[in-house]
Write a protein that holds these residues in place. Structure first.
Motif, PDB file in Angstrom:
ATOM      1  N   GLY A 182       0.783  -1.219   0.000  1.00  0.00           N
ATOM      2  CA  GLY A 182       0.000   0.000   0.000  1.00  0.00           C
ATOM      3  C   GLY A 182       0.818   1.274   0.000  1.00  0.00           C
ATOM      4  O   GLY A 182       0.283   2.351   0.266  1.00  0.00           O
ATOM      5  N   ARG A 183       2.096   1.204  -0.302  1.00  0.00           N
ATOM      6  CA  ARG A 183       2.932   2.392  -0.264  1.00  0.00           C
ATOM      7  C   ARG A 183       3.982   2.349  -1.366  1.00  0.00           C
ATOM      8  O   ARG A 183       4.533   1.292  -1.688  1.00  0.00           O
ATOM      9  CB  ARG A 183       3.625   2.518   1.088  1.00  0.00           C
ATOM     10  N   LEU A 184       4.228   3.504  -1.971  1.00  0.00           N
ATOM     11  CA  LEU A 184       5.321   3.624  -2.926  1.00  0.00           C
ATOM     12  C   LEU A 184       6.065   4.922  -2.662  1.00  0.00           C
ATOM     13  O   LEU A 184       5.570   5.813  -1.966  1.00  0.00           O
ATOM     14  CB  LEU A 184       4.823   3.547  -4.381  1.00  0.00           C
ATOM     15  N   ARG A 185       7.258   5.029  -3.246  1.00  0.00           N
ATOM     16  CA  ARG A 185       8.105   6.213  -3.045  1.00  0.00           C
ATOM     17  C   ARG A 185       8.524   6.750  -4.401  1.00  0.00           C
ATOM     18  O   ARG A 185       9.008   6.002  -5.250  1.00  0.00           O
ATOM     19  CB  ARG A 185       9.331   5.848  -2.208  1.00  0.00           C
ATOM     20  N   ALA A 186       8.319   8.048  -4.604  1.00  0.00           N
ATOM     21  CA  ALA A 186       8.678   8.688  -5.869  1.00  0.00           C
ATOM     22  C   ALA A 186       9.772   9.713  -5.611  1.00  0.00           C
ATOM     23  O   ALA A 186       9.609  10.611  -4.777  1.00  0.00           O
ATOM     24  CB  ALA A 186       7.456   9.365  -6.485  1.00  0.00           C
ATOM     25  N   VAL A 187      10.889   9.581  -6.323  1.00  0.00           N
ATOM     26  CA  VAL A 187      12.058  10.442  -6.131  1.00  0.00           C
ATOM     27  C   VAL A 187      12.256  11.310  -7.372  1.00  0.00           C
ATOM     28  O   VAL A 187      12.249  10.807  -8.499  1.00  0.00           O
ATOM     29  CB  VAL A 187      13.329   9.609  -5.872  1.00  0.00           C
ATOM     30  N   ASN A 188      12.438  12.609  -7.169  1.00  0.00           N
ATOM     31  CA  ASN A 188      12.705  13.557  -8.250  1.00  0.00           C
ATOM     32  C   ASN A 188      14.107  14.123  -8.060  1.00  0.00           C
ATOM     33  O   ASN A 188      14.351  14.886  -7.120  1.00  0.00           O
ATOM     34  CB  ASN A 188      11.649  14.672  -8.230  1.00  0.00           C
ATOM     35  N   ALA A 189      15.024  13.768  -8.953  1.00  0.00           N
ATOM     36  CA  ALA A 189      16.409  14.225  -8.844  1.00  0.00           C
ATOM     37  C   ALA A 189      16.639  15.557  -9.536  1.00  0.00           C
ATOM     38  O   ALA A 189      17.774  16.044  -9.584  1.00  0.00           O
ATOM     39  CB  ALA A 189      17.348  13.168  -9.440  1.00  0.00           C
ATOM     40  N   GLY A 190      15.582  16.171 -10.081  1.00  0.00           N
ATOM     41  CA  GLY A 190      15.721  17.443 -10.777  1.00  0.00           C
ATOM     42  C   GLY A 190      15.492  18.628  -9.859  1.00  0.00           C
ATOM     43  O   GLY A 190      15.000  18.497  -8.735  1.00  0.00           O
ATOM     44  N   GLY A 191      15.830  19.815 -10.371  1.00  0.00           N
ATOM     45  CA  GLY A 191      15.734  21.030  -9.580  1.00  0.00           C
ATOM     46  C   GLY A 191      14.395  21.735  -9.662  1.00  0.00           C
ATOM     47  O   GLY A 191      14.271  22.872  -9.186  1.00  0.00           O
ATOM     48  N   ALA A 192      13.382  21.112 -10.260  1.00  0.00           N
ATOM     49  CA  ALA A 192      12.032  21.685 -10.319  1.00  0.00           C
ATOM     50  C   ALA A 192      11.032  20.618  -9.919  1.00  0.00           C
ATOM     51  O   ALA A 192      11.251  19.418 -10.140  1.00  0.00           O
ATOM     52  CB  ALA A 192      11.720  22.189 -11.735  1.00  0.00           C
ATOM     53  N   ALA A 193       9.931  21.037  -9.327  1.00  0.00           N
ATOM     54  CA  ALA A 193       8.896  20.084  -8.923  1.00  0.00           C
ATOM     55  C   ALA A 193       8.345  19.352 -10.138  1.00  0.00           C
ATOM     56  O   ALA A 193       8.206  19.928 -11.219  1.00  0.00           O
ATOM     57  CB  ALA A 193       7.772  20.812  -8.197  1.00  0.00           C
TER      58      ALA A 193
END
Length: 290
Positions: A182-193
């Motif tokens: 029931g859980r996931l993780r999303a990672v953004n390595a960029g400098g903007a949302a």
């Protein structure tokens, strides 16, 4: 073939399956608007009777990208075909949709979703000898640049907790395992949302997608059912909710839209009104810069 597959070196662009820039007949002489900050729009109300204003929102406008090119050294027999290719890949359709424009600089490829809005092919003194210059211009309504590779993660609904203590009691005591999944993780390595796309696959009733870090939630009607084989697609950037392509926005009761923050991550909980082991939530997103 995926967008950007033709690119092998810095100074190259790919548009509609055609390589531009270094290593192509269309040599880049200048690229405007790709690394530049788009024009910013500010909402700063004036201070009544005083100098200056109050600080308001400051948001990026649309991104305009212009490639200035040079064609020369092409065999005379091939020059006409080169020009025809350029005209073909820049021709507008009746209702053009944005398409991926990929550029590689400094060893990295990034993608913008854009439409071609201008093309010039200069017919001058040496055109008949296979020499011309000109420009191609694109406009992207979304000013962000995205990683070419799409990121994704998937989770099922949390499983019901296992039974607790069996009777009669025997030692050592073994407790239930609690809810799993029931859980996931999303990672953004960029400098903007970056705003993700969520895909809920049935069977599931009353799905809820929650940002565990902030408490923001997307809550659907508790009686809204996604059948087996159906997919509900929630685009958090365009704010659309489609069930197999049909608008279901009215079923979304709580609209706590949330992005993946710049240089950060979100933990997302997926729950529903009832449990089915075949239901799932998939998150799709790209690293973003601006």
């Amino acid at each position: 073939m995926s967008a950007g597959d033709l690119i092998t070196a810095d100074g190259q662009l790919e548009w509609r399956g055609t390589l531009l820039g270094s290593g192509s007949p269309f040599r880049m002489t200048k690229l405007d608007g790709w690394l530049d900050l788009p024009e910013m729009r500010a909402d700063n109300p004036d201070r009544p009777g005083r100098h200056g204003g109050f600080q308001g929102n400051q948001l990026a406008g649309q991104r305009t990208v212009t490639l200035s090119y040079l064609v020369k050294g092409v065999p005379a027999a091939d020059f006409g075909a080169v020009v025809t290719t350029l005209r073909k890949i820049t021709a507008p359709s009746e209702r053009p949709l944005e398409e991926p424009l990929v550029v590689r600089l400094d060893g990295e490829s990034w993608l913008a979703n854009a439409r071609c809005v201008r093309r010039t092919i200069n017919v001058e003194k040496y055109y008949a000898l296979g020499y011309t210059t000109g420009a191609i211009q694109w406009q992207a309504t979304d000013p962000r640049l995205y990683s070419v590779a799409e990121q994704r993660d998937v989770t099922a609904l949390p499983s019901p907790p296992a039974d607790g203590l069996p009777y009669p009691l025997t030692f050592p005591l073994v407790f239930g395992t609690g809810k799993q999944g029931g859980r996931l993780r999303a990672v953004n390595a960029g400098g903007a949302a970056s705003w993700p796309v969520w895909e809920v696959r049935g069977p599931v009733t009353g799905p809820v997608i929650a940002n565990r870090d902030t408490g923001e939630r997307l809550v659907f009607d508790g009686t809204f059912t996604i059948q087996r084989g159906q997919t509900l697609t929630i685009d958090t950037d365009t704010r659309t909710v489609l069930l197999n392509g049909v608008n279901q926005s009215d079923k979304l009761l709580t609209r706590g839209w949330f992005p993946i923050p710049a240089n950060g991550a979100v933990q997302v909980d997926f729950t529903a009104a009832s449990y089915d082991p075949n239901a799932s939530l998939t998150g799709r997103w790209r690293h973003a810069i601006i």
